[in-house]
Design an enzyme around this catalytic site. Structure first.
Site, PDB file in Angstrom:
ATOM      1  N   ASP A  11       0.858  -1.188   0.000  1.00 27.58           N
ATOM      2  CA  ASP A  11       0.000   0.000   0.000  1.00 27.58           C
ATOM      3  C   ASP A  11       0.893   1.236   0.000  1.00 27.58           C
ATOM      4  O   ASP A  11       2.088   1.151   0.271  1.00 27.58           O
ATOM      5  CB  ASP A  11      -0.874  -0.023   1.267  1.00 27.58           C
ATOM      6  N   SER A  12       0.261   2.373  -0.235  1.00 28.39           N
ATOM      7  CA  SER A  12       0.996   3.640  -0.207  1.00 28.39           C
ATOM      8  C   SER A  12       1.411   4.019   1.215  1.00 28.39           C
ATOM      9  O   SER A  12       2.289   4.862   1.388  1.00 28.39           O
ATOM     10  CB  SER A  12       0.114   4.739  -0.793  1.00 28.39           C
ATOM     11  N   CYS A  74      -3.716  -1.211  -2.054  1.00 31.75           N
ATOM     12  CA  CYS A  74      -3.992   0.205  -2.315  1.00 31.75           C
ATOM     13  C   CYS A  74      -4.875   0.338  -3.554  1.00 31.75           C
ATOM     14  O   CYS A  74      -4.482  -0.085  -4.650  1.00 31.75           O
ATOM     15  CB  CYS A  74      -2.665   0.918  -2.547  1.00 31.75           C
ATOM     16  N   GLU A 154      -7.193   9.470   9.168  1.00 38.01           N
ATOM     17  CA  GLU A 154      -5.877   9.454   9.831  1.00 38.01           C
ATOM     18  C   GLU A 154      -5.888  10.323  11.086  1.00 38.01           C
ATOM     19  O   GLU A 154      -5.156  10.074  12.035  1.00 38.01           O
ATOM     20  CB  GLU A 154      -4.775   9.866   8.850  1.00 38.01           C
ATOM     21  N   CYS A 186     -11.279   2.589  -1.188  1.00 34.91           N
ATOM     22  CA  CYS A 186     -10.049   3.168  -0.637  1.00 34.91           C
ATOM     23  C   CYS A 186      -9.750   2.440   0.672  1.00 34.91           C
ATOM     24  O   CYS A 186     -10.683   2.101   1.419  1.00 34.91           O
ATOM     25  CB  CYS A 186     -10.242   4.655  -0.384  1.00 34.91           C
ATOM     26  N   HIS A 188      -8.779   3.376   3.449  1.00 35.59           N
ATOM     27  CA  HIS A 188      -9.150   4.024   4.713  1.00 35.59           C
ATOM     28  C   HIS A 188     -10.642   3.934   5.033  1.00 35.59           C
ATOM     29  O   HIS A 188     -11.038   4.117   6.176  1.00 35.59           O
ATOM     30  CB  HIS A 188      -8.770   5.508   4.658  1.00 35.59           C
TER      31      HIS A 188
HETATM   32  N1  DGL Z   1      -4.127   3.693  -0.037  1.00 33.09           N
HETATM   33  C1  DGL Z   1      -4.811   4.715  -0.809  1.00 33.09           C
HETATM   34  C2  DGL Z   1      -5.997   4.060  -1.537  1.00 33.09           C
HETATM   35  O1  DGL Z   1      -6.493   3.024  -1.166  1.00 33.09           O
HETATM   36  C3  DGL Z   1      -5.267   5.868   0.041  1.00 33.09           C
HETATM   37  C4  DGL Z   1      -4.127   6.723   0.578  1.00 33.09           C
HETATM   38  C5  DGL Z   1      -3.359   7.441  -0.510  1.00 33.09           C
HETATM   39  O2  DGL Z   1      -3.896   8.367  -1.151  1.00 33.09           O
HETATM   40  O3  DGL Z   1      -2.217   7.058  -0.751  1.00 33.09           O
HETATM   41  O4  DGL Z   1      -6.461   4.594  -2.508  1.00 33.09           O
END
Ligand code: DGL
Length: 267
Positions: A11-12, A74, A154, A186, A188
């Site tokens: 993931d990012s 991600c 967050e 997403c 989150h």
């Molecule tokens: N992990 C990213 C997603 O699922 C969200 C956070 C980001 O923008 O890097 O799209």
């Protein structure tokens, strides 16, 4: 391929831990190496070319860790760079949150009207809508970018009036259509489920791409004969690219348990 090898999940940043949580619950015998690119997060507002470049580096790192499967946790990477992952993975099977979420949404939507929410890059890529239309050309898909959700989650504002108001505003155009499902596109957003459930009401089902990914992973591992037989207890590694302090604090909320040691990788 040796079934006792770990699954590589990436993931990012911290958000992909929602997918790790779902995997731990669904597949408790599987070991996991999680990679969070915390030095370069967020990806959701970056260009496709940049995301492709970052994704290639992460995939190469995880392949070097001898993973038996790659899971793109991600949504933004899955939307912008799924082709990069597949091209580099060779024989290693690849799953991603968009495939899992799209399949589950199309399978269970009675009204054939589906809403999708995600980061701007995910929504602009149209990846969810494209995949759902491949699965069923008759579905109607209504997409909405929700860029403020990532920072709100967050911040820990999971049940805060500001988050509620933001959700009502973002979801207004989607809820004006005839939809019975809303894909949480997403990493989150699963943390916002109770609040989103209130906002969308009883008639709209939330499709959590973290739990649907864990289901798909279980099925694929079984099909491929790669499911762990549990000879050794599951082992979890967390690798990040920035100092791990913030990842550690916020991560436990995403994972729903304590994280243990976090390794920092110097590229
Ligand atoms: N992990 C990213 C997603 O699922 C969200 C956070 C980001 O923008 O890097 O799209």
């Amino acid at each position: 391929m040796d079934s006792s090898r770990p699954i590589g999940v990436f993931d990012s940043g911290v958000g992909g831990l929602t997918v790790v949580r779902a995997l731990m619950e669904r597949l408790p015998l599987e070991s996991i190496v999680y990679f969070g690119d915390t030095a370069r997060v967020p990806y959701g507002v970056k260009s496709v070319a940049t995301i492709e470049h970052f994704t290639a580096q992460i995939v190469d790192y995880l392949l070097g860790q001898q993973v038996k499967m790659l899971i793109v946790a991600c949504n933004t990477m899955a939307a912008a760079a799924a082709h990069v992952v597949k091209a580099r993975a060779g024989d290693v099977p690849v799953l991603d949150v968009i495939e899992a979420g799209a399949q589950a949404a199309v399978r269970d939507s009675g009204l054939r009207g589906i809403g999708v929410i995600g980061t701007p890059t995910t929504i602009n890529s149209n990846a969810y809508a494209r995949r759902m239309h491949q699965l069923d050309p008759t579905v109607r898909v209504y997409s909405q970018a929700c860029p403020l959700f990532v920072p709100l989650v967050e911040e820990g504002w999971l049940d805060h009036p500001v988050t509620r108001l933001t959700a009502q505003e973002y979801l207004k155009p989607v809820l004006a259509e005839e939809v019975d499902s809303l894909v949480l596109g997403c990493t989150h957003y699963p943390l916002l489920k109770p609040l989103l459930k209130d906002v969308v009401g009883e008639g709209v089902r939330l499709v959590d791409s973290a739990t649907t990914t864990a289901e798909l992973a279980a099925a694929r591992l079984h099909e491929l004969g790669l499911a762990s037989r549990g000879e050794r207890p599951a082992h979890y590694r967390y690798v990040v690219t920035d100092v791990p302090l913030r990842f550690q604090t916020i991560g436990e909320r995403f994972l729903g348990r304590s994280l243990g040691a976090v390794e920092r990788l110097e590229w």
